[in-house]
Design an enzyme around this catalytic site. Structure first.
Site, PDB file in Angstrom:
ATOM      1  N   SER A  70      16.265 -17.312 -18.048  1.00  0.00           N
ATOM      2  CA  SER A  70      14.905 -17.042 -18.517  1.00  0.00           C
ATOM      3  C   SER A  70      14.012 -16.585 -17.378  1.00  0.00           C
ATOM      4  O   SER A  70      12.976 -15.981 -17.620  1.00  0.00           O
ATOM      5  CB  SER A  70      14.286 -18.313 -19.098  1.00  0.00           C
ATOM      6  OG  SER A  70      14.969 -18.692 -20.249  1.00  0.00           O
ATOM      7  N   HIS A 122      18.980 -11.852 -22.753  1.00  0.00           N
ATOM      8  CA  HIS A 122      18.095 -13.008 -22.918  1.00  0.00           C
ATOM      9  C   HIS A 122      17.851 -13.253 -24.405  1.00  0.00           C
ATOM     10  O   HIS A 122      17.056 -12.560 -25.044  1.00  0.00           O
ATOM     11  CB  HIS A 122      16.773 -12.755 -22.169  1.00  0.00           C
ATOM     12  CG  HIS A 122      15.887 -13.948 -22.130  1.00  0.00           C
ATOM     13  ND1 HIS A 122      14.545 -13.908 -22.405  1.00  0.00           N
ATOM     14  CD2 HIS A 122      16.162 -15.263 -21.857  1.00  0.00           C
ATOM     15  CE1 HIS A 122      14.029 -15.120 -22.284  1.00  0.00           C
ATOM     16  NE2 HIS A 122      14.986 -15.959 -21.961  1.00  0.00           N
ATOM     17  N   GLU A 169      16.511  -9.650 -25.362  1.00  0.00           N
ATOM     18  CA  GLU A 169      16.069  -8.729 -24.319  1.00  0.00           C
ATOM     19  C   GLU A 169      17.301  -8.331 -23.506  1.00  0.00           C
ATOM     20  O   GLU A 169      18.030  -9.213 -23.033  1.00  0.00           O
ATOM     21  CB  GLU A 169      15.027  -9.398 -23.415  1.00  0.00           C
ATOM     22  CG  GLU A 169      13.714  -9.679 -24.137  1.00  0.00           C
ATOM     23  CD  GLU A 169      12.724 -10.474 -23.288  1.00  0.00           C
ATOM     24  OE1 GLU A 169      11.529 -10.176 -23.359  1.00  0.00           O
ATOM     25  OE2 GLU A 169      13.140 -11.407 -22.575  1.00  0.00           O
ATOM     26  N   ASN A 210       8.491 -13.638 -21.635  1.00  0.00           N
ATOM     27  CA  ASN A 210       7.965 -14.718 -20.785  1.00  0.00           C
ATOM     28  C   ASN A 210       6.931 -14.221 -19.775  1.00  0.00           C
ATOM     29  O   ASN A 210       6.044 -14.975 -19.378  1.00  0.00           O
ATOM     30  CB  ASN A 210       9.108 -15.456 -20.077  1.00  0.00           C
ATOM     31  CG  ASN A 210       9.824 -16.388 -21.042  1.00  0.00           C
ATOM     32  OD1 ASN A 210       9.296 -16.736 -22.091  1.00  0.00           O
ATOM     33  ND2 ASN A 210      11.038 -16.775 -20.709  1.00  0.00           N
TER      34      ASN A 210
HETATM   35  N1  LIG Z   1      16.372 -23.562 -23.944  1.00  0.00           N
HETATM   36  C1  LIG Z   1      15.719 -22.435 -24.175  1.00  0.00           C
HETATM   37  O1  LIG Z   1      14.760 -22.373 -24.960  1.00  0.00           O
HETATM   38  C2  LIG Z   1      16.195 -21.162 -23.510  1.00  0.00           C
HETATM   39  C3  LIG Z   1      15.797 -19.921 -24.015  1.00  0.00           C
HETATM   40  C4  LIG Z   1      16.278 -18.749 -23.420  1.00  0.00           C
HETATM   41  C5  LIG Z   1      17.108 -18.836 -22.319  1.00  0.00           C
HETATM   42  N2  LIG Z   1      17.456 -20.048 -21.822  1.00  0.00           N
HETATM   43  C6  LIG Z   1      18.364 -20.102 -20.672  1.00  0.00           C
HETATM   44  O2  LIG Z   1      19.671 -20.378 -21.151  1.00  0.00           O
HETATM   45  C7  LIG Z   1      20.410 -21.110 -20.160  1.00  0.00           C
HETATM   46  C8  LIG Z   1      20.970 -22.368 -20.795  1.00  0.00           C
HETATM   47  O3  LIG Z   1      19.902 -23.176 -21.267  1.00  0.00           O
HETATM   48  P1  LIG Z   1      20.136 -24.317 -22.360  1.00  0.00           P
HETATM   49  O4  LIG Z   1      18.774 -24.684 -22.824  1.00  0.00           O
HETATM   50  O5  LIG Z   1      21.189 -23.893 -23.313  1.00  0.00           O
HETATM   51  O6  LIG Z   1      20.719 -25.488 -21.429  1.00  0.00           O
HETATM   52  P2  LIG Z   1      21.588 -26.747 -21.886  1.00  0.00           P
HETATM   53  O7  LIG Z   1      21.387 -27.756 -20.818  1.00  0.00           O
HETATM   54  O8  LIG Z   1      21.334 -27.109 -23.292  1.00  0.00           O
HETATM   55  O9  LIG Z   1      23.092 -26.213 -21.810  1.00  0.00           O
HETATM   56  C9  LIG Z   1      23.740 -25.878 -20.624  1.00  0.00           C
HETATM   57  C10 LIG Z   1      25.220 -26.228 -20.795  1.00  0.00           C
HETATM   58  O10 LIG Z   1      25.946 -25.617 -19.741  1.00  0.00           O
HETATM   59  C11 LIG Z   1      26.989 -26.509 -19.360  1.00  0.00           C
HETATM   60  N3  LIG Z   1      27.399 -26.140 -18.011  1.00  0.00           N
HETATM   61  C12 LIG Z   1      26.728 -26.360 -16.855  1.00  0.00           C
HETATM   62  N4  LIG Z   1      27.415 -25.828 -15.823  1.00  0.00           N
HETATM   63  C13 LIG Z   1      28.526 -25.264 -16.348  1.00  0.00           C
HETATM   64  C14 LIG Z   1      29.623 -24.545 -15.799  1.00  0.00           C
HETATM   65  N5  LIG Z   1      29.717 -24.307 -14.495  1.00  0.00           N
HETATM   66  N6  LIG Z   1      30.592 -24.103 -16.658  1.00  0.00           N
HETATM   67  C15 LIG Z   1      30.515 -24.341 -17.977  1.00  0.00           C
HETATM   68  N7  LIG Z   1      29.488 -25.005 -18.555  1.00  0.00           N
HETATM   69  C16 LIG Z   1      28.521 -25.449 -17.744  1.00  0.00           C
HETATM   70  C17 LIG Z   1      26.383 -27.891 -19.489  1.00  0.00           C
HETATM   71  O11 LIG Z   1      27.393 -28.860 -19.645  1.00  0.00           O
HETATM   72  C18 LIG Z   1      25.505 -27.734 -20.748  1.00  0.00           C
HETATM   73  O12 LIG Z   1      26.197 -28.107 -21.919  1.00  0.00           O
HETATM   74  C19 LIG Z   1      19.435 -21.338 -19.002  1.00  0.00           C
HETATM   75  O13 LIG Z   1      19.639 -20.329 -18.048  1.00  0.00           O
HETATM   76  C20 LIG Z   1      18.076 -21.198 -19.661  1.00  0.00           C
HETATM   77  O14 LIG Z   1      17.069 -20.778 -18.762  1.00  0.00           O
HETATM   78  C21 LIG Z   1      17.042 -21.224 -22.408  1.00  0.00           C
END
Ligand SMILES: NC(=O)c1ccc[n+]([C@@H]2O[C@H](COP(=O)([O-])OP(=O)(O)OC[C@H]3O[C@@H](n4cnc5c(N)ncnc54)[C@H](O)[C@@H]3O)[C@@H](O)[C@H]2O)c1
Length: 297
Positions: free
Chosen positions: A127, A148, A160, A198
């Site tokens: 993000s 994204h 995006e 964002n």
């Molecule tokens: N949450 C939101 O609203 C949102 C929106 C858009 C983008 N994002 C982006 O998406 C990404 C993930 O966010 P999220 O909210 O899903 O996080 P989350 O914590 O829900 O999920 C992340 C997952 O990745 C796993 N993980 C961590 N390291 C790993 C690795 N090396 N190999 C495999 N799995 C691994 C973790 O176990 C976890 O289950 C981030 O970069 C975040 O900025 C989040």
């Protein structure tokens, strides 16, 4: 360049949704996690969500019970979960959706760059980080984009698609086509902080915090003004509670560090104080408002 096999790294909030929409779009999907517990939880979320979608299709008269069940089974049949990173090696596209930590992401992409077939396209769902830095770390910057997606991925209609100065045109077109195959409207953006959404949304939220800090208006009035005056589904302070005050602060601090002269990225003191007090928004039950689960009190 057609994308048939997709790898998703991380089966959390975003990863499970990306895996689902990719499978709904007809791709074969393997989703990779680090631990069995996280993987099982993510896969269970996918199953629940796919079945719910099938029920809704029947309810809305868009499919018969039989058709909906067959569709759900086909989608689920295209998704497998694994703890083995090697399963990603022959993917046409790997989408990373792990924690928002630049160093961890760069390490992952360096390892994937060494292991995946040369044609594999890499995408990050970050993000807030520069896509270009991860692209360089992967060793194949011309085959790297940002994809994204928005939360919840199954419902939000936008993706995006972010290109760096080094992204190949053909790779960019393939990534955009993939986003569209996932059922999304794909908008293109350069590798700028926050991309489109964002970059506009976070400064808007911080302006609202600054209004509150100055005492220009109450939080209730700021929120009501933007809901009723602009037709937004929720006001900026409720939105900050929703996103998480800690997440908002981390993004802002990261941008301020990189772009110290950009006043739109100024960090409101009120945000720092709330986070220090553990008032992170909906997830902790208190931010600008108090919360009972998903409900604002
Ligand atoms: N949450 C939101 O609203 C949102 C929106 C858009 C983008 N994002 C982006 O998406 C990404 C993930 O966010 P999220 O909210 O899903 O996080 P989350 O914590 O829900 O999920 C992340 C997952 O990745 C796993 N993980 C961590 N390291 C790993 C690795 N090396 N190999 C495999 N799995 C691994 C973790 O176990 C976890 O289950 C981030 O970069 C975040 O900025 C989040």
């Amino acid at each position: 360049m057609s994308i048939q096999k997709v790898g998703v790294v991380g089966c959390g909030l975003m990863g499970h949704g990306i895996a689902q929409v990719a499978a709904q779009g007809g791709c074969e999907v393997v989703v990779v996690e680090t631990e069995r517990g996280f993987l099982d939880k993510g896969m269970a979320r996918i199953t629940k969500s796919v079945n719910k979608l099938a029920e809704k299709m029947v309810e809305k008269g868009k499919a018969t019970e039989e058709q909906a069940q067959a569709g759900a089974a086909a989608t689920l049949g295209r998704i497998s979960g694994s703890l083995e990173r090697g399963e990603l090696n022959d993917c046409d596209l790997v989408v990373e959706a792990i924690i928002e930590d630049l160093e961890v992401k760069k390490t992952l992409f360096a390892e994937l760059g060494a292991a995946c077939k040369p044609e594999t396209i890499f995408a990050s769902n970050t993000s807030s980080f520069p896509v270009g830095e991860m692209a360089e770390a992967s060793g194949r910057p011309e085959r790297f984009v940002g994809l994204h997606f928005f939360n919840p991925v199954q419902l939000m209609r936008l993706v995006e698609v972010v290109r760096t100065e080094r992204t190949d045109e053909e790779v960019f077109a393939a990534a955009k086509a993939f986003g569209e195959a996932c059922g999304k409207t794909a908008v293109s953006c350069k590798d700028t902080p926050g991309f489109v959404v964002n970059r506009l949304l976070i400064p808007y939220m911080t302006q609202a915090l600054q209004m509150l800090e100055r005492g220009d208006a109450s939080k209730e009035d700021i929120d009501a003004a933007m809901q009723l005056g602009c037709g937004h589904p929720m006001g900026p302070l409720t939105l900050t509670d929703y996103v998480g005050l800690d997440t908002t602060l981390l993004i802002l601090q990261g941008w301020k560090e990189r772009y110290p002269d950009e006043s739109a990225f100024d960090v409101p003191e009120l945000l720092v104080q709330k986070v220090a007090a553990g008032k992170l928004g909906r997830k902790t039950g208190e931010g600008f408002y108090t919360w009972e689960g998903d409900k604002r009190c």
